[in-house]
Design a protein around this motif. Structure first.
Motif, PDB file in Angstrom:
ATOM      1  N   VAL A 404      40.482  34.635 -16.321  1.00 61.72           N
ATOM      2  CA  VAL A 404      41.467  33.570 -16.539  1.00 61.72           C
ATOM      3  C   VAL A 404      41.199  32.863 -17.863  1.00 61.72           C
ATOM      4  N   LYS A 405      39.945  32.566 -18.147  1.00 64.41           N
ATOM      5  CA  LYS A 405      39.593  31.918 -19.405  1.00 64.41           C
ATOM      6  C   LYS A 405      39.919  32.821 -20.593  1.00 64.41           C
ATOM      7  N   ALA A 407      42.230  35.059 -20.863  1.00 66.49           N
ATOM      8  CA  ALA A 407      43.678  35.122 -21.059  1.00 66.49           C
ATOM      9  C   ALA A 407      44.272  33.789 -21.485  1.00 66.49           C
ATOM     10  N   ASN A 408      43.489  32.709 -21.326  1.00 70.49           N
ATOM     11  CA  ASN A 408      43.966  31.352 -21.639  1.00 70.49           C
ATOM     12  C   ASN A 408      42.841  30.598 -22.346  1.00 70.49           C
ATOM     13  N   GLN A 409      42.595  30.954 -23.584  1.00 70.10           N
ATOM     14  CA  GLN A 409      41.435  30.416 -24.290  1.00 70.10           C
ATOM     15  C   GLN A 409      41.489  28.900 -24.435  1.00 70.10           C
ATOM     16  N   HIS A 410      42.666  28.307 -24.337  1.00 71.76           N
ATOM     17  CA  HIS A 410      42.788  26.859 -24.464  1.00 71.76           C
ATOM     18  C   HIS A 410      42.455  26.130 -23.169  1.00 71.76           C
ATOM     19  N   TYR A 411      42.269  26.851 -22.075  1.00 72.00           N
ATOM     20  CA  TYR A 411      41.955  26.212 -20.804  1.00 72.00           C
ATOM     21  C   TYR A 411      40.562  25.594 -20.835  1.00 72.00           C
ATOM     22  N   GLN A 415      40.957  23.496 -15.642  1.00 65.77           N
ATOM     23  CA  GLN A 415      42.190  24.282 -15.605  1.00 65.77           C
ATOM     24  C   GLN A 415      41.938  25.677 -15.047  1.00 65.77           C
ATOM     25  N   VAL A 416      40.813  26.273 -15.398  1.00 65.98           N
ATOM     26  CA  VAL A 416      40.452  27.576 -14.826  1.00 65.98           C
ATOM     27  C   VAL A 416      40.298  27.439 -13.316  1.00 65.98           C
ATOM     28  N   THR A 419      43.628  26.930 -11.530  1.00 65.71           N
ATOM     29  CA  THR A 419      44.386  28.184 -11.468  1.00 65.71           C
ATOM     30  C   THR A 419      43.896  29.071 -10.337  1.00 65.71           C
ATOM     31  N   GLU A 449      49.921  33.968 -13.608  1.00 63.46           N
ATOM     32  CA  GLU A 449      50.557  32.640 -13.592  1.00 63.46           C
ATOM     33  C   GLU A 449      51.260  32.361 -14.917  1.00 63.46           C
TER      34      GLU A 449
END
Length: 449
Positions: A404-405, A407-411, A415-416, A419, A449
């Motif tokens: 998850v992190k 795929a979403n480096q700004h999280y 937030q991880v 999710t 997501e």
């Protein structure tokens, strides 16, 4: 334990990595140390006469050796550190796998990765650009499925011996956990991890298994010991080096329930957990294998509740057939041994059923150390094994967090976590107490997501 033959590969090189001070472990048991203490440095007026074992200035704590009289004079709050042996976090079942011929594909045995949609997840990301620390018995970095997966420069030993990192000095447990997270999916044969693109960091806290001298039939009490303070030191270090997730298949909630530990240890864990959250580090915890309900009061709470970690219970199938992929009961059915509790569990994840069939448990990498009578390290036996326990469930979550992190480096870590909890579901016909706040982990859904 079922004894099966294990292909023997000797690795005679010494492992690199920096050395720390002492140790901790998969759970319970010894007594209070009379010379090691955890000290709140906020109230410490001077450190004369204190031998500092771990300086945890980011969280205003020290692990020291001292006399109790000296600490009484310091006016700082303190508590005895605790030496612990492995207990209810030890896998409930372990079966050895006959070492397959090179190139044999074991993915068909990995019901856990099929159930979590790992192949589909890898079409989005393999976990690149992330870092996961394994606080455990040590990772066999030379295992064929982990070769090149472990960052030995950042890895560090917090054990009381001087054997270093990159080898399974404390037993096979840490290598199995590491493989669940990040076993390489780009080699012929072997097993697959959830996030093979992540960088693993070996933070060994368990002492070397010197008493076994290569024997694999000894009970858990011979599998090394550690100190609670050393685990805390490893957690702080992991946050400082920027780990996105830290897996603790050893737990620390049980010790907090000991008489006299509640309030002080609650503050310690809050500080460590809050520090991790601020640094973007998510803690993934095993809930324990004693099959009872975990209930907490205000002073008996782990970092998942105070600072955004995830405590994980275990599930597993019944009657899994690796030839057909079928089973009698699904992978999300609760394991009878798993510790549970609506207010204590955040997610359930595949940990293995723990019953008579090894195929219902989690297969992954194992490695067993060999020592001479004089303590000289002789090398490692590599192989694969089926383990069952919440120890196997927690790294499923750590691997999913890395995906998850990635795929979403700004999280951030919260937030991880959110999710993973939001995309989990409580299965029909099963009690919420086994799935806690979120439900059953759904790795593929978390990435979509």
């Amino acid at each position: 334990m079922t004894e099966l033959s294990l292909h023997r590969r000797r690795v005679l090189k010494a492992a690199g990595g920096s050395l720390g001070a002492l140790t901790l472990g998969s759970s319970l048991a010894a007594g209070d140390s009379t010379q090691r203490f955890i000290v709140d440095s906020k109230g410490l007026q001077n450190d004369d006469g204190l031998e500092i074992v771990h300086d945890l200035s980011p969280v205003d704590l020290l692990v020291v050796r001292a006399t109790e009289a000296r600490l009484d004079d310091s006016r700082a709050a303190f508590v005895s550190d605790r030496r612990m042996a492995r207990g209810p976090y030890q896998p409930v079942r372990q079966d050895r796998f006959e070492y397959p011929e090179e190139g044999t594909d074991l993915f068909g045995y990995q019901w856990d990765k099929h159930d979590q949609g790992v192949p589909e997840a890898h079409e989005i990301t393999r976990g690149e650009g992330t870092r996961v620390a394994i606080i455990d018995t040590g990772i066999a970095a030379g295992h064929p499925d982990l070769d090149g997966q472990v960052d030995l420069d950042l890895s560090k030993s917090f054990a009381s011996d001087e054997y270093g990192v990159g080898e399974p000095y404390g037993g096979a447990h840490g290598t199995h956990v590491a493989g669940i997270v990040a076993a390489n999916d780009r080699r012929d044969g072997g097993v697959v991890g959830s996030a093979p693109g992540t960088d693993l960091v070996d933070l060994r806290v368990f002492d070397a298994v010197l008493s076994s001298r290569g024997r694999q039939d000894l009970p858990p009490e011979y599998w090394g010991e550690t100190w609670m303070g050393s685990v805390i030191a490893a957690l702080v270090y992991a946050a400082e080096i920027g780990c996105d997730a830290v897996n603790l298949s050893l737990g620390w909630t049980w010790e907090m329930r000991s008489e006299g530990w509640g309030e002080f240890w609650g503050r310690v864990h809050q500080r460590v957990g809050n520090h991790a959250r601020r640094r973007g580090t998510l803690h993934t915890h095993a809930s324990g294998n004693w099959g009872e309900s975990l209930q907490f009061n205000q002073d008996e709470t782990d970092s998942s509740q105070t600072a955004g970690g995830i405590t994980t219970s275990a599930t597993g199938p019944v009657g899994f057939d690796p030839e057909t992929g079928n089973y009698e009961e699904p992978p999300y059915s609760p394991a009878t041994y798993t510790t549970h509790g609506v207010g204590a569990i955040d997610l359930a994840a595949p940990g293995g059923k723990g019953g008579d069939s090894k195929y219902d448990n989690v297969v992954n990498t194992v490695a067993y150390p060999n020592f001479a009578e004089d303590g000289a390290y002789l090398g490692t036996d590599y192989g694969y094994g089926w383990f069952a326990g919440t120890s196997m469930a927690a790294p499923q979550v750590a691997g999913a967090a890395a995906l998850v992190k990635s795929a979403n480096q700004h999280y951030n870590s919260n937030q991880v976590r959110t999710t993973l909890l939001r995309t989990a579901e409580i299965p029909d016909d099963y009690e919420k107490k086994y799935y806690g706040r979120g439900g059953y982990l759904d790795t593929a859904a978390a990435l979509q997501e």
